[in-house]
Write a protein that holds these residues in place. Structure first.
Motif, PDB file in Angstrom:
ATOM      1  N   VAL A   1       0.779  -1.045   0.197  1.00 29.43           N
ATOM      2  CA  VAL A   1      -0.217  -0.545  -0.148  1.00 29.43           C
ATOM      3  C   VAL A   1       0.819   1.177   0.196  1.00 29.43           C
ATOM      4  O   VAL A   1       2.136   1.250   0.250  1.00 29.43           O
ATOM      5  N   ARG A   2       0.922   2.501  -1.057  1.00 27.21           N
ATOM      6  CA  ARG A   2       1.158   3.435  -1.129  1.00 27.21           C
ATOM      7  C   ARG A   2       1.031   3.941   0.400  1.00 27.21           C
ATOM      8  O   ARG A   2       0.388   4.524   1.094  1.00 27.21           O
ATOM      9  N   GLN A   3       2.899   4.894   0.458  1.00 30.09           N
ATOM     10  CA  GLN A   3       3.214   5.179   2.151  1.00 30.09           C
ATOM     11  C   GLN A   3       1.938   6.327   2.295  1.00 30.09           C
ATOM     12  O   GLN A   3       1.547   6.354   3.969  1.00 30.09           O
ATOM     13  N   ASN A   4       1.816   7.075   1.748  1.00 26.84           N
ATOM     14  CA  ASN A   4       0.405   8.346   1.725  1.00 26.84           C
ATOM     15  C   ASN A   4      -1.261   7.929   2.309  1.00 26.84           C
ATOM     16  O   ASN A   4      -1.625   7.939   3.648  1.00 26.84           O
ATOM     17  N   THR A   5      -1.361   6.457   1.591  1.00 26.04           N
ATOM     18  CA  THR A   5      -2.583   6.000   1.966  1.00 26.04           C
ATOM     19  C   THR A   5      -2.544   5.346   3.267  1.00 26.04           C
ATOM     20  O   THR A   5      -4.037   5.076   4.228  1.00 26.04           O
ATOM     21  N   MET A   6      -1.709   4.546   3.350  1.00 21.94           N
ATOM     22  CA  MET A   6      -1.069   3.732   4.649  1.00 21.94           C
ATOM     23  C   MET A   6      -1.353   4.450   6.234  1.00 21.94           C
ATOM     24  O   MET A   6      -1.633   4.591   6.858  1.00 21.94           O
ATOM     25  N   SER A   7      -0.738   5.741   5.791  1.00 22.13           N
ATOM     26  CA  SER A   7      -0.809   6.988   6.934  1.00 22.13           C
ATOM     27  C   SER A   7      -1.921   7.057   7.119  1.00 22.13           C
ATOM     28  O   SER A   7      -2.177   7.692   8.268  1.00 22.13           O
ATOM     29  N   ALA A   8      -2.560   7.426   5.955  1.00 21.63           N
ATOM     30  CA  ALA A   8      -4.311   7.900   6.279  1.00 21.63           C
ATOM     31  C   ALA A   8      -4.729   6.732   7.419  1.00 21.63           C
ATOM     32  O   ALA A   8      -5.593   7.003   8.638  1.00 21.63           O
ATOM     33  N   ASN A   9      -4.580   5.780   6.730  1.00 19.75           N
ATOM     34  CA  ASN A   9      -5.404   4.341   7.676  1.00 19.75           C
ATOM     35  C   ASN A   9      -5.032   4.612   9.054  1.00 19.75           C
ATOM     36  O   ASN A   9      -5.482   4.050   9.744  1.00 19.75           O
ATOM     37  N   LEU A  10      -3.573   4.190   9.301  1.00 20.81           N
ATOM     38  CA  LEU A  10      -2.773   4.321  10.413  1.00 20.81           C
ATOM     39  C   LEU A  10      -3.669   5.727  11.115  1.00 20.81           C
ATOM     40  O   LEU A  10      -3.604   5.161  12.631  1.00 20.81           O
ATOM     41  N   SER A  11      -3.431   6.282  11.337  1.00 16.00           N
ATOM     42  CA  SER A  11      -4.169   7.556  11.434  1.00 16.00           C
ATOM     43  C   SER A  11      -5.957   7.418  12.180  1.00 16.00           C
ATOM     44  O   SER A  11      -6.335   7.973  13.793  1.00 16.00           O
TER      45      SER A  11
END
Length: 110
Positions: free
Chosen positions: A44-54
């Protein structure tokens, strides 16, 4: 855990990638995982993952710790216990024998 917090946790887990992340972090245990490693593992792209982690962090199901320039994520076992306790709060109408198979299934065999 109250109903609103439970709804937030269910909403966070209702998306495929976030559910995969949560299950991955449960498997990782106390070691947790760096955000980049989570992204790489799940492709998963890091910016997409960042949103999901948040979203997962706000739901109380995961927590994080900064390690220099990186962030390590962990499953928040207290959050998970709270959600499971909420689900089973009024389990089986006072007949604990009916709940025992569920409890046995949840018990960690590690």
């Amino acid at each position: 855990m109250d109903k609103n917090h439970a709804l937030g946790a269910f909403a966070a887990l209702s998306q495929s990638t976030r559910l995969d992340v949560f299950r991955l972090l449960i498997k990782a245990g106390d070691a947790g995982m760096l955000a980049g490693d989570i992204s790489d593992t799940l492709d998963v792209r890091q910016n997409t993952m960042s949103a999901n982690l948040s979203i997962l962090a706000r739901s109380g199901l995961i927590r994080n710790e900064r390690e220099g320039r990186s962030i390590r994520y962990f499953a928040d076992m207290d959050g998970m216990r709270g959600l499971l306790a909420f689900l089973m709060e009024d389990c089986c109408g006072g007949n604990p024998d009916l709940c025992q198979p569920v409890i046995n299934e949840l018990a960690c065999a590690c």
